[in-house]
Write an enzyme that holds these catalytic residues in place. Structure first.
Site, PDB file in Angstrom:
ATOM      1  N   THR A 170      -5.151   6.595  -1.773  1.00  0.00           N
ATOM      2  CA  THR A 170      -5.215   7.490  -2.617  1.00  0.00           C
ATOM      3  C   THR A 170      -6.406   8.571  -2.316  1.00  0.00           C
ATOM      4  O   THR A 170      -6.004   9.608  -2.671  1.00  0.00           O
ATOM      5  CB  THR A 170      -5.486   6.737  -4.190  1.00  0.00           C
ATOM      6  OG1 THR A 170      -4.509   5.885  -4.451  1.00  0.00           O
ATOM      7  CG2 THR A 170      -6.031   7.527  -5.236  1.00  0.00           C
ATOM      8  N   ASN A 183       7.875   4.393  -2.325  1.00  0.00           N
ATOM      9  CA  ASN A 183       7.551   3.191  -2.544  1.00  0.00           C
ATOM     10  C   ASN A 183       8.249   2.351  -3.514  1.00  0.00           C
ATOM     11  O   ASN A 183       8.316   1.168  -3.482  1.00  0.00           O
ATOM     12  CB  ASN A 183       5.935   3.258  -3.329  1.00  0.00           C
ATOM     13  CG  ASN A 183       6.058   4.179  -4.438  1.00  0.00           C
ATOM     14  OD1 ASN A 183       6.236   5.426  -3.897  1.00  0.00           O
ATOM     15  ND2 ASN A 183       5.412   4.010  -5.542  1.00  0.00           N
ATOM     16  N   ALA A 205      -4.356   0.142   4.550  1.00  0.00           N
ATOM     17  CA  ALA A 205      -4.626  -0.838   5.290  1.00  0.00           C
ATOM     18  C   ALA A 205      -3.831  -1.938   4.975  1.00  0.00           C
ATOM     19  O   ALA A 205      -3.179  -2.760   5.306  1.00  0.00           O
ATOM     20  CB  ALA A 205      -5.919  -1.315   5.552  1.00  0.00           C
ATOM     21  N   HIS A 206      -3.781  -2.116   3.334  1.00  0.00           N
ATOM     22  CA  HIS A 206      -3.449  -3.326   2.487  1.00  0.00           C
ATOM     23  C   HIS A 206      -1.972  -3.278   2.628  1.00  0.00           C
ATOM     24  O   HIS A 206      -1.240  -4.356   1.955  1.00  0.00           O
ATOM     25  CB  HIS A 206      -4.067  -3.736   1.183  1.00  0.00           C
ATOM     26  CG  HIS A 206      -3.730  -2.441   0.233  1.00  0.00           C
ATOM     27  ND1 HIS A 206      -2.598  -2.940  -0.556  1.00  0.00           N
ATOM     28  CD2 HIS A 206      -3.725  -1.337  -0.129  1.00  0.00           C
ATOM     29  CE1 HIS A 206      -2.499  -1.847  -1.604  1.00  0.00           C
ATOM     30  NE2 HIS A 206      -3.222  -0.912  -1.419  1.00  0.00           N
ATOM     31  N   THR A 229     -21.111   5.009   3.603  1.00  0.00           N
ATOM     32  CA  THR A 229     -21.306   4.128   4.488  1.00  0.00           C
ATOM     33  C   THR A 229     -20.076   3.494   5.014  1.00  0.00           C
ATOM     34  O   THR A 229     -19.359   3.099   3.907  1.00  0.00           O
ATOM     35  CB  THR A 229     -22.378   3.031   4.149  1.00  0.00           C
ATOM     36  OG1 THR A 229     -23.543   3.420   3.775  1.00  0.00           O
ATOM     37  CG2 THR A 229     -22.396   1.837   4.862  1.00  0.00           C
ATOM     38  N   CYS A 232       9.219  -1.271 -19.847  1.00  0.00           N
ATOM     39  CA  CYS A 232       8.467  -2.331 -20.212  1.00  0.00           C
ATOM     40  C   CYS A 232       7.576  -2.868 -19.331  1.00  0.00           C
ATOM     41  O   CYS A 232       6.473  -3.458 -19.757  1.00  0.00           O
ATOM     42  CB  CYS A 232       9.383  -3.308 -20.787  1.00  0.00           C
ATOM     43  SG  CYS A 232      10.251  -3.114 -22.316  1.00  0.00           S
TER      44      CYS A 232
END
Lengths: 141, 406
Positions: free
Chosen positions: B76, B155, B204-205, B244, B330
């Site tokens: 994202t 997706n 990555a996930h 970082t 739903c």
């Protein structure tokens, strides 16, 4: 989303699934909702013309678990009731009984509409010309 | 062998971390925990080594050079950085962006925000098979166009866009080409040079790495792409993304990419066979089931099916020992059925009945057979309950019915 135990029970063991003969004058049919909205309920009742008691109730529902549970519960509740007693059932009673979350309230509204539509179909069938009520809000084929 | 329940078959949503990836990550939590930006001690150097190895592994998977990989918190952020970064940097050159209607919200909502900011966005429609029409793309390009952003694979329906062809058009017209590669990278061959991709978002996930880390490939030469940063701070990642670095995540991301690259030929063939087995089992046992999107141009592990007359959420409830997802309203946050299916021209009635299966690395044939059996059994049961199925069997034309739409 977690479902209440009662919703799961009705979903797994729906009561009074099936159809009655829609051409039978003692049977009222309510068909509410729309496929593009994701829920359609068909509720049918066989009503004794003498006593006005709902002797049999059957349903079929296309919709989520809460919609199936709401209509299953509605058939249980209307059975044995008079038409007037059935008309007094409110969607909020269904919400409370099934512990429906806010996003599922429309399922209970649909069930209440289905009861009213079935009764008004029955009244229409059994009315004389002069006392015929306005056309039901149920979908007509 | 009995299958272990519940079964996870929602691998487009996320994937479990591969144990080999986890093993690579573990030392970076406790021993090699340094800040990769600490330049003056061993802890920092070791962390930096891990980060740079990860950069090489990610770059190699997509045919890039390590310097072209920018770390982010996920795809994202990568989509936001690519689109907003190009928009701001090249605003003088033009204010027109081209995307498509079936993109992920990370792209669509970013474009919508830019529209409020004075940019013009063309949302290309898709054809019935889910792919864009290249002629429409050509026609949409104007002298003001600075960016084309089209996803590699969708997706929901797994449909693969003609990326190499789009890349060639973008190159010919001198327009930057950003690709949301989240669902495709690691699953099918993606090569930024063969495909003429200038910016590529990766997560990555979705490829058996950890959550919370992603990357943006940013082309450095032929042409060089410059980005305006959207996060300011310490000037990490050559000033394009301060903050970082998530060293453990990056190390895992790299390892996950390495595994995907090594195993892709065997893995994709295995998953395709499982997917086809699932489809076959469902289609031979049930009537009125429809695949959404092209079967030809599709990720090997995706199957998206509409089970007519059976609402998606009630279906999920019936197969509650299997994790899949539905395009039914739903099950969505917006209470609207899938906009992707709508864009394909799938009616809202059928969109409500769609189920997405995402088969993954850890699914077995036994699981696929179990899922097929449960799906068939549940659809049959719910159709017995469905007034629409009954009407269809009676020959009622439901499109001509007057429904009370609420």
């Amino acid at each position: 989303m977690a479902y209440s135990d009662k919703v799961v029970d009705h979903y797994n063991h729906p009561r009074n699934v099936g159809s009655l003969d829609k051409n039978d004058p003692t049977v009222g049919t309510g068909l509410v909702g729309a496929p593009e909205c994701g829920d359609v309920m068909k509720l049918q009742m066989k009503i004794n013309p003498e006593t006005q008691v709902i002797e049999e109730a059957k349903f079929k529902t296309f919709g989520c678990g809460s919609a199936i549970a709401s209509s299953s519960l509605a058939t249980e509740w209307v059975k044995g009731k008079t038409v007037d007693e059935a008309l007094a059932i409110k969607n909020t009673d269904i919400v409370r009984e099934l512990a429906l979350p806010p996003v599922k309230i429309h399922c209970s509204v649909l069930a209440e509409d289905a009861i009213k539509a079935a009764i008004s179909d029955w009244k229409r069938k059994n009315a004389t010309e002069s006392e015929r009520p306005a056309a039901s809000s149920a979908a007509q084929s | 062998m009995a299958v272990k329940l519940p079964i996870y078959m929602d691998n487009h949503a996320t994937t479990p971390v591969d144990p080999r990836v986890l093993e690579t990550m573990l030392p970076y939590f406790t021993d090699t925990f340094g800040n990769a930006a600490s330049r003056n001690h061993e802890f920092g150097w070791k962390a930096e080594e891990g980060v740079e190895r990860g950069r090489e592994q990610v770059a190699k998977l997509v045919g890039a050079t390590p310097k072209e990989i920018i770390w982010t918190s996920g795809a994202t952020e990568s989509d936001n950085l690519a689109i907003k970064g190009v928009a701001e940097m090249y605003r003088e050159k033009g204010n027109h962006i081209i995307t498509e209607v079936t993109e992920h919200k990370a792209v669509l909502d970013t474009c919508k925000r830019l529209e409020k900011d004075g940019f013009e966005v063309t949302y290309l429609p898709v054809q019935k098979d889910g792919r864009i029409d290249l002629d429409e793309l050509r026609k949409a390009i104007t002298p003001k166009t600075i960016l084309i952003t089209i996803m590699y694979a969708n997706n929901e329906i797994g449909v693969v866009q003609p990326i190499a062809e789009i890349g060639a058009i973008a190159k010919e017209k001198g327009v930057f080409f950003h690709v949301d590669g989240v669902q495709a990278v690691g699953k099918i061959p993606v090569d930024v040079n063969k495909d003429n991709i200038d910016l590529l978002s990766i997560s990555a996930h979705k490829l058996y790495g950890p959550k919370g880390v992603g990357a943006l490939y940013v082309r450095r030469r032929n042409p060089r792409v410059q980005l305006a940063a959207i996060i300011d701070g310490g000037g990490h990642e050559r000033g394009m993304r301060s903050g970082t670095l998530n060293v453990t995540g990056i190390v895992g991301f790299g390892k996950a990419c390495e595994i995907c690259q090594e195993e892709m030929p065997v893995e994709s063939a295995r998953l395709r066979a499982l997917r086809d087995r699932l489809k076959e089992a469902i289609f031979t046992q049930l009537d009125e089931v429809y695949v959404n999107g092209s079967m030809t141009y599709r990720l090997p592990h995706n199957l998206n099916i509409s089970f007519a007359y059976v609402e998606g959420e009630s279906m999920l409830m019936g197969i509650n020992d299997i994790a899949v997802s539905s395009g039914s309203a739903c099950t969505s946050a917006t209470l609207e059925p899938s906009y992707v299916l709508k864009a394909l021209g799938v009616g809202e009635d059928l969109a409500h009945t769609s189920i997405r299966f995402g088969i993954g690395r850890f699914n077995t044939q036994e699981e696929v057979d179990y899922v097929a059996a449960r799906v068939v059994e549940t659809v049959r049961r719910l159709r017995e309950l469905s007034p629409l199925y009954e009407m269809a069997k009676e020959g009622v034309d439901m499109s001509k019915m007057q429904w009370n739409v609420h």
